[in-house]
Motif scaffolding. Structure first.
Motif, PDB file in Angstrom:
ATOM      1  N   UNK A 100       0.815  -1.214   0.000  1.00  0.00           N
ATOM      2  CA  UNK A 100       0.000   0.000   0.000  1.00  0.00           C
ATOM      3  C   UNK A 100       0.849   1.266   0.000  1.00  0.00           C
ATOM      4  N   UNK A 101       2.094   1.154   0.457  1.00  0.00           N
ATOM      5  CA  UNK A 101       2.967   2.313   0.552  1.00  0.00           C
ATOM      6  C   UNK A 101       4.341   1.936   0.005  1.00  0.00           C
ATOM      7  N   UNK A 102       4.877   2.790  -0.874  1.00  0.00           N
ATOM      8  CA  UNK A 102       6.179   2.557  -1.478  1.00  0.00           C
ATOM      9  C   UNK A 102       7.120   3.670  -1.034  1.00  0.00           C
ATOM     10  N   UNK A 103       8.190   3.292  -0.352  1.00  0.00           N
ATOM     11  CA  UNK A 103       9.086   4.292   0.238  1.00  0.00           C
ATOM     12  C   UNK A 103      10.272   4.664  -0.669  1.00  0.00           C
ATOM     13  N   UNK A 104      10.586   3.827  -1.633  1.00  0.00           N
ATOM     14  CA  UNK A 104      11.714   4.107  -2.519  1.00  0.00           C
ATOM     15  C   UNK A 104      11.313   5.220  -3.482  1.00  0.00           C
TER      16      UNK A 104
END
Length: 200
Positions: free
Chosen positions: A98-102
């Motif tokens: 749900x969340x992409x930090x890159x």
């Protein structure tokens, strides 16, 4: 217009599972992981670096994305391949994330075929799919791959996930290049045949 390029290490008997480390993918009881590193000579390393540095974007499955995102943002930015990965768009196919930090990562919607068609209109050059076996089999099923760069290693694993699974749509391909490396890896490039017809 972008072109989808699949890049995969494969054993001589067609296995693509858990290429870099033992714990990468043990699904199905696979315990032969980490079979690629002993064969990575200078030619293989240069090929992978140039392929990555020359990409316009990456398309990744969840497992490959999580491995890459935990490593490459902290790599040596003087390395052209690492610098390219950290600046180019990274499209991620996942039903669970749900969340992409890159930085530069984009989560794709559920209709993968439509999403890939859209990406091809947005990206100039090559959209490289490194590893990502589960994703790649879906791309193959929908006939979305324009080029295969397969590094065939001289070993037999006897079991594990195959790149071309049962049910693959028959297609004619053209061998664009092939060369052997000092460690015995065969680097091959296959492209869609010009008539793009199905095998009857």
């Amino acid at each position: 217009m972008g072109r989808l390029v699949a890049v995969d290490f494969m054993s001589l008997d067609g296995v693509v599972q858990s290429v870099l480390s033992a714990d990468e993918d043990r699904e199905g009881g696979f315990d032969e992981g980490g079979w690629v590193p002993p064969y990575v000579d200078d030619v293989v390393g240069r090929f992978m670096s140039e392929t990555t540095a020359g990409a316009g974007a990456l398309l990744l499955g969840r497992k490959t994305y999580e491995i890459f995102a935990s490593t490459w943002p902290y790599g040596d930015m003087d390395d052209p391949a690492i610098a390219a990965m950290n600046t180019m768009p990274k499209y991620v196919a996942s039903r669970t994330l749900r969340e992409l930090r890159w930085a530069g990562s984009v989560l794709l919607g559920a209709d993968l075929a439509t999403e890939v068609d859209r990406i091809k209109t947005e990206v100039e050059g090559e959209i490289v799919v490194p590893g990502s076996g589960d994703l790649l089999r879906t791309l193959i099923e929908h006939d979305l791959v324009d080029e295969y760069r397969i590094l065939v290693l001289p070993l037999l694993l006897g079991g594990g996930k195959r790149l071309f699974a049962e049910g693959t749509v028959p297609r004619h391909l053209t061998l664009a290049s092939a060369r052997a490396t000092p460690s015995g890896v065969l680097i091959t490039t296959y492209r869609r045949a010009t008539d793009d017809t199905e095998v009857s």
